[in-house]
Design an enzyme around this catalytic site. Structure first.
Site, mmCIF file in Angstrom:
data_model
loop_
_atom_site.group_PDB
_atom_site.id
_atom_site.type_symbol
_atom_site.label_atom_id
_atom_site.label_comp_id
_atom_site.label_asym_id
_atom_site.label_seq_id
_atom_site.Cartn_x
_atom_site.Cartn_y
_atom_site.Cartn_z
ATOM 1 N N ARG A 58 -3.846 20.717 -15.252
ATOM 2 C CA ARG A 58 -2.793 19.750 -15.649
ATOM 3 C C ARG A 58 -3.124 19.091 -16.988
ATOM 4 O O ARG A 58 -2.232 18.594 -17.682
ATOM 5 C CB ARG A 58 -2.601 18.699 -14.544
ATOM 6 C CG ARG A 58 -1.421 17.784 -14.811
ATOM 7 C CD ARG A 58 -0.972 17.012 -13.602
ATOM 8 N NE ARG A 58 0.104 16.105 -13.931
ATOM 9 C CZ ARG A 58 0.758 15.371 -13.059
ATOM 10 N NH1 ARG A 58 0.449 15.463 -11.775
ATOM 11 N NH2 ARG A 58 1.719 14.557 -13.440
ATOM 12 N N ASN A 116 -1.476 17.437 -21.758
ATOM 13 C CA ASN A 116 -1.842 16.389 -22.725
ATOM 14 C C ASN A 116 -1.955 16.934 -24.150
ATOM 15 O O ASN A 116 -2.457 16.241 -25.035
ATOM 16 C CB ASN A 116 -3.177 15.739 -22.322
ATOM 17 C CG ASN A 116 -3.057 15.020 -20.993
ATOM 18 O OD1 ASN A 116 -2.000 14.509 -20.674
ATOM 19 N ND2 ASN A 116 -4.126 15.016 -20.212
ATOM 20 N N HIS A 159 -1.074 9.284 -28.631
ATOM 21 C CA HIS A 159 -1.267 7.930 -28.094
ATOM 22 C C HIS A 159 -1.880 7.015 -29.146
ATOM 23 O O HIS A 159 -1.530 5.831 -29.232
ATOM 24 C CB HIS A 159 -2.155 7.957 -26.852
ATOM 25 C CG HIS A 159 -1.432 8.410 -25.616
ATOM 26 N ND1 HIS A 159 -2.076 8.833 -24.482
ATOM 27 C CD2 HIS A 159 -0.111 8.503 -25.340
ATOM 28 C CE1 HIS A 159 -1.186 9.180 -23.569
ATOM 29 N NE2 HIS A 159 0.012 8.989 -24.065
ATOM 30 N N LYS A 182 6.717 22.912 -15.330
ATOM 31 C CA LYS A 182 5.919 21.785 -14.820
ATOM 32 C C LYS A 182 5.556 22.007 -13.348
ATOM 33 O O LYS A 182 4.466 21.638 -12.907
ATOM 34 C CB LYS A 182 6.657 20.458 -15.008
ATOM 35 C CG LYS A 182 5.781 19.283 -14.575
ATOM 36 C CD LYS A 182 5.763 18.116 -15.492
ATOM 37 C CE LYS A 182 4.692 17.111 -15.057
ATOM 38 N NZ LYS A 182 4.791 15.825 -15.712
ATOM 39 N N GLU A 239 8.503 16.888 -25.990
ATOM 40 C CA GLU A 239 7.873 17.364 -24.742
ATOM 41 C C GLU A 239 8.402 18.760 -24.372
ATOM 42 O O GLU A 239 7.672 19.575 -23.812
ATOM 43 C CB GLU A 239 8.111 16.382 -23.592
ATOM 44 C CG GLU A 239 7.490 14.991 -23.786
ATOM 45 C CD GLU A 239 5.980 14.934 -23.523
ATOM 46 O OE1 GLU A 239 5.362 15.989 -23.238
ATOM 47 O OE2 GLU A 239 5.416 13.820 -23.620
ATOM 48 N N LYS A 258 2.847 10.947 -11.707
ATOM 49 C CA LYS A 258 2.000 10.065 -12.523
ATOM 50 C C LYS A 258 2.744 8.755 -12.702
ATOM 51 O O LYS A 258 3.881 8.746 -13.183
ATOM 52 C CB LYS A 258 1.753 10.685 -13.895
ATOM 53 C CG LYS A 258 0.473 11.453 -14.000
ATOM 54 C CD LYS A 258 0.168 11.731 -15.469
ATOM 55 C CE LYS A 258 -1.042 12.623 -15.611
ATOM 56 N NZ LYS A 258 -1.295 12.973 -17.018
ATOM 57 N N HIS A 269 -1.438 14.718 -27.128
ATOM 58 C CA HIS A 269 -1.361 13.335 -26.645
ATOM 59 C C HIS A 269 -2.514 12.451 -27.107
ATOM 60 O O HIS A 269 -2.347 11.240 -27.200
ATOM 61 C CB HIS A 269 -1.251 13.305 -25.118
ATOM 62 C CG HIS A 269 0.147 13.607 -24.622
ATOM 63 N ND1 HIS A 269 0.811 14.766 -24.936
ATOM 64 C CD2 HIS A 269 1.006 12.886 -23.861
ATOM 65 C CE1 HIS A 269 2.004 14.753 -24.369
ATOM 66 N NE2 HIS A 269 2.148 13.619 -23.712
ATOM 67 N N HIS A 300 7.517 7.761 -27.760
ATOM 68 C CA HIS A 300 6.426 8.601 -27.265
ATOM 69 C C HIS A 300 6.556 10.062 -27.726
ATOM 70 O O HIS A 300 5.606 10.661 -28.225
ATOM 71 C CB HIS A 300 6.388 8.512 -25.731
ATOM 72 C CG HIS A 300 5.366 9.399 -25.104
ATOM 73 N ND1 HIS A 300 4.014 9.194 -25.258
ATOM 74 C CD2 HIS A 300 5.486 10.530 -24.350
ATOM 75 C CE1 HIS A 300 3.351 10.153 -24.617
ATOM 76 N NE2 HIS A 300 4.217 10.977 -24.063
ATOM 77 N N GLU A 335 -4.571 16.219 -11.671
ATOM 78 C CA GLU A 335 -5.145 16.423 -13.014
ATOM 79 C C GLU A 335 -6.671 16.563 -13.009
ATOM 80 O O GLU A 335 -7.378 15.852 -13.713
ATOM 81 C CB GLU A 335 -4.719 15.298 -13.960
ATOM 82 C CG GLU A 335 -4.934 15.697 -15.417
ATOM 83 C CD GLU A 335 -4.385 14.705 -16.442
ATOM 84 O OE1 GLU A 335 -3.165 14.491 -16.450
ATOM 85 O OE2 GLU A 335 -5.178 14.182 -17.225
ATOM 86 N N ARG A 391 0.821 -1.236 0.000
ATOM 87 C CA ARG A 391 0.000 0.000 0.000
ATOM 88 C C ARG A 391 0.847 1.276 0.000
ATOM 89 O O ARG A 391 0.392 2.338 0.412
ATOM 90 C CB ARG A 391 -0.958 0.029 1.185
ATOM 91 C CG ARG A 391 -1.944 -1.103 1.181
ATOM 92 C CD ARG A 391 -3.072 -0.859 2.151
ATOM 93 N NE ARG A 391 -3.976 -1.991 2.120
ATOM 94 C CZ ARG A 391 -3.842 -3.089 2.838
ATOM 95 N NH1 ARG A 391 -2.814 -3.205 3.669
ATOM 96 N NH2 ARG A 391 -4.703 -4.062 2.734
HETATM 97 N N1 GLY Z 1 3.112 13.920 -18.557
HETATM 98 C C1 GLY Z 1 1.971 14.699 -18.283
HETATM 99 C C2 GLY Z 1 1.735 14.931 -16.844
HETATM 100 O O1 GLY Z 1 2.608 14.712 -16.034
HETATM 101 O O2 GLY Z 1 0.652 15.333 -16.486
#
Ligand code: GLY
Length: 374
Positions: free
Chosen positions: A243, A247, A254, A229, A187, A145, A250, A266, A239, A123
Site C-alpha cells: 500500500r 504514497n 506533503h 485501489k 491522484e 484511512k 506524497h 493536496h 499499509e 470505541r
Molecule cells: N491515499 C493513500 C491510501 O489510501 O493509502
C-alpha cells in the site's frame, strides 16, 4: 462497467463501492443497514452542505430514528481536533451510541474527519462514505484511512477504520471547480504511473473528453481507479508493504503542502511531488529523459502544476526531514521503474552521501522556481 465493486477485506471489514449517476440508489443501500432503529448523523462541510445535504437527508430522514446534519468550514484547515470535538459534542448531545451511523458527505477532508470520529466515538461506530470530489471518489474514501492534522503535522493522528459502504454519485463531479477537478486528476494519474501503464495511456488519449467532463469517460476513469485501489487495499489493508506505493509523490507533496500553508490543494502538491520523484527515477537510471518529460507533459495537460514558486529547496528539505514516514533517520521514496511499475529508493538522512544529498536537492530544484522567473 458494473455498478459495484466489492472490497473483500476480512470478515466484517468487507464493503461495497456503488457507482451511480444520482443519489437515487443511496436510500436502498442505506436501508440494508436496518436504519429504522438507528440515529444517523450526516457530516459535511460548508460547500457540500448547500448542494447535497437536504437531498441526502430526505432519503434517510423518514426511515431512521433521528437524522442530524453537522457541518464545518470547508478546507484542510478544518482537519483538526476542534472539528472532531464539535462532532463529538453533537453525537453526545443527541445520545448517539455504538449502533448508530455516520455518513461522510463531501471530499477528502470530510471523509477523513468523519472516519476518525467513527473510529473513536464510543470505541467505534459505523460510517458510510459518500464522496463528492474526484479525489475522494478515486482515493481517500476507499481503504479506511482516517485522520486529522496536529500542529504542523499532516495526518499524524488517525486510525484505520473501514467504511460500511462507499456510494459514488458521479454527477457530483459536475459541481466541482476546475481547480478541484484537476487536483483529483493528480491522484488519478498516479494510479497509471505506479501500477497501470495501459490506464496511463488511456488518460493521455482521452485528455479532451476528461477535461470536458464527459460522463462516460469519467465513469470509466473513476471505476478503473477504484479497481486499482481494490487490488492494493485487499492485499495490504493496513499499509504494511504494498500500500506504500500509493504514497508516490506524497513525501515531497506533503512537504510542499505544509510550506505553502495549505494554499495548494493536496492533488496539486501530489503532482509536484510526482515530478520530483520521477526526476529521481530518471537520475538513478530507471526511466529515460523522454519518459520524465512525458510525465510532466501529462500532468500539465490536465492543468496540474509542475513547478511552484515562493518556497526554497531548503524549506522543502526541512519539511521532508519532519515527515512522519521517517524511520530511524531513513525515508523510503517511491520511484518509477517504468510507467506502471515502481521501486523503493531508501535515503538515509544520517551520514547521507554528498551525491545523494545533491540528487535530492536537484529533485526539489526541478519543481521550485524563483518568483521573478514566473
Ligand atoms: N491515499 C493513500 C491510501 O489510501 O493509502
Amino acid at each position: 462497467m458494473d455498478n459495484v465493486i466489492q472490497i473483500n477485506n476480512e470478515g466484517e471489514h468487507a464493503y461495497d463501492i456503488i457507482f451511480s449517476d444520482s443519489f437515487k440508489e443511496l436510500k436502498k443501500e442505506i436501508l440494508k443497514f436496518n436504519i429504522e432503529k438507528k440515529r444517523i448523523c450526516i457530516v459535511t462541510d460548508s460547500n457540500v452542505s448547500k448542494l447535497y445535504a437536504n437531498e441526502v437527508m430526505s432519503l434517510v430522514d423518514m426511515n431512521c430514528k433521528q437524522c442530524t446534519v453537522v457541518q464545518f468550514h470547508a478546507g484542510e484547515l478544518s482537519k483538526r481536533q476542534e472539528t472532531v470535538n464539535k462532532i463529538y459534542d453533537v453525537l453526545v448531545k443527541k445520545k448517539f451510541d455504538r449502533k448508530d451511523l455516520l455518513i461522510a458527505l463531501g471530499g477528502g477532508v470530510v471523509g477523513d474527519i468523519t472516519g476518525f470520529v467513527a473510529a473513536t466515538y464510543m470505541r467505534g461506530i459505523d460510517y458510510i462514505q459518500v464522496p463528492t470530489t474526484l479525489l475522494s471518489q478515486v482515493d481517500s474514501s476507499i481503504g479506511g484511512k482516517t485522520g486529522i492534522d496536529f500542529k504542523d503535522h499532516k495526518n499524524i493522528i488517525g486510525a484505520f477504520k473501514m467504511p460500511k459502504l462507499v456510494y459514488i454519485n458521479l454527477s457530483t463531479l459536475k459541481t466541482l471547480t476546475e481547480r478541484e477537478f484537476n487536483a483529483g486528476m493528480g491522484e488519478v494519474i498516479k494510479y497509471g504511473l505506479i501500477m497501470a501503464d495501459d490506464f496511463y495511456h488511456y488518460l493521455n488519449k482521452n485528455i479532451a473528453k476528461i477535461k470536458s467532463h464527459d460522463l462516460h469517460t469519467l465513469s470509466n476513469v473513476v471505476y478503473m481507479c477504484c479497481r486499482l485501489k481494490k487490488i492494493i487495499v485487499e492485499d495490504d489493508p493496513y499499509e504494511k508493504n504494498v500500500r506504500k506505493i500509493l504514497n508516490f509523490g506524497h513525501t515531497f507533496g506533503h512537504a510542499i503542502e505544509k510550506c505553502k500553508g495549505f494554499e495548494y490543494l493536496h492533488g496539486e502538491c501530489v503532482s509536484l511531488g510526482m515530478v520530483a520523484a520521477a526526476y529521481i527515477s530518471y537520475k538513478i537510471g530507471q526511466i529515460d529523459l523522454s519518459t520524465f518529460n512525458s510525465i510532466k507533459n501529462t500532468l500539465a495537460s490536465f492543468g496540474l502544476p509542475i513547478t511552484v514558486s515562493g518556497i526554497s529547496s531548503n524549506e522543502i528539505l526541512r519539511e521532508i526531514l519532519n515527515d512522519k514516514k521517517m524511520h530511524s533517520g531513513q525515508i523510503t521514496f517511491i520511484v518509477l521503474k517504468r510507467i506502471g511499475k515502481v521501486n523503493f529508493y531508501k535515503v538515509n538522512f544520517h551520514n547521507m552521501p554528498e551525491d545523494e544529498k545533491e540528487l535530492l536537492i536537484n529533485a526539489i530544484e526541478t519543481i521550485t522556481v524563483q518568483d521573478d522567473a514566473q
